[in-house]
Scaffold this active site. Sequence first.
Site, mmCIF file in Angstrom:
data_model
loop_
_atom_site.group_PDB
_atom_site.id
_atom_site.type_symbol
_atom_site.label_atom_id
_atom_site.label_comp_id
_atom_site.label_asym_id
_atom_site.label_seq_id
_atom_site.Cartn_x
_atom_site.Cartn_y
_atom_site.Cartn_z
ATOM 1 N N HIS A 30 7.532 -1.442 -1.385
ATOM 2 C CA HIS A 30 7.107 -0.072 -1.673
ATOM 3 C C HIS A 30 6.478 0.494 -0.397
ATOM 4 C CE1 HIS A 30 3.176 -1.911 -1.875
ATOM 5 N NE2 HIS A 30 3.571 -2.695 -2.858
ATOM 6 N N HIS A 46 4.211 -1.749 1.756
ATOM 7 C CA HIS A 46 4.884 -2.686 2.669
ATOM 8 C C HIS A 46 5.440 -1.934 3.883
ATOM 9 C CE1 HIS A 46 5.561 -4.856 -1.283
ATOM 10 N NE2 HIS A 46 5.024 -5.808 -0.556
#
Length: 281
Positions: free
Chosen positions: A34, A37
């Site tokens: 997501h 990250h």
Amino acid sequence: MKKITTISDLKKILQINREKGLSIGLVPTMGALHAGHISLVNKSVADNNVTVVSVFVNPTQFNDKNDLDRYPRTLDADTTLLEKAGCTIVFVPSVEEMYPEPDTRTFSFAPLDQVMEGPARPGHFNGVAQIVSKLFYAVEPDRAYFGQKDFQQVAIIRLMTKQLNLPIEIVSCPIMREDSGLALSSRNMLLSDEERKKATKISLALFKSTTFVPDKSVEEIKAFVKESLSSDLVFRMEYFEIVDGYTLQSVKSWDDASYIVGCITIYCGKIRLIDNVVYKK
Ligand code: PAF
């Protein structure tokens, strides 16, 4: 972007880059990527010539088999996001590649691993240390990137890196949040729409609590956060601790440490969510 599945191929390609004098950043992940990250990948791409992102759901860090089975796996979507973010190599090993033999190493990070997630998830940090040390040996990065949402994990990985004398800079990156304040997590996609709405109360309670510091005592802040979240039956609090940000030990007063953080782990329905907020730095 290259996709690599074996340590030997990874080492070969990285050696060529190292001989050219290129710097290497590593972003270890368990996939289901997501924006949180991707913020780590962006930072690594900005800091290094080569960015390796590992995608590996590490079985040894799950103390609950159901949690491991339920963990979201979205490799195709992950690969698309990584390609866009400028990742150089995505490393996607199998369990057999990372654990050709059972890993019998036991690490001790006392007192950092004796609080919060330590007792709540026995063996979890040992498993994290096993896989992150293996990734560090495989990649030998100049820098490695971790999210501040896993506050205790970052402290433990810093300590492990020192214990193992590894010349790797550990870079921790700020928590990324939805507009609602909910901390981004791969587990959020497991929440129902209703739970997701309710989960926003967690960060709201944390943020609100910071506005009472230092007027209210540590105990009063703890009571405030716990009470704010106890009225809704969807929540089951595992812990909310207010700790020294370096030693992770509980503080009793705002004068006990120069860096103070509130760390929460709470179930929203069946989904275990964690978050934290800084009270003093
Ligand atoms: O934070 C995570 O996603 C994992 O604990 C890590 C660091 C990738 C190790 O499996």
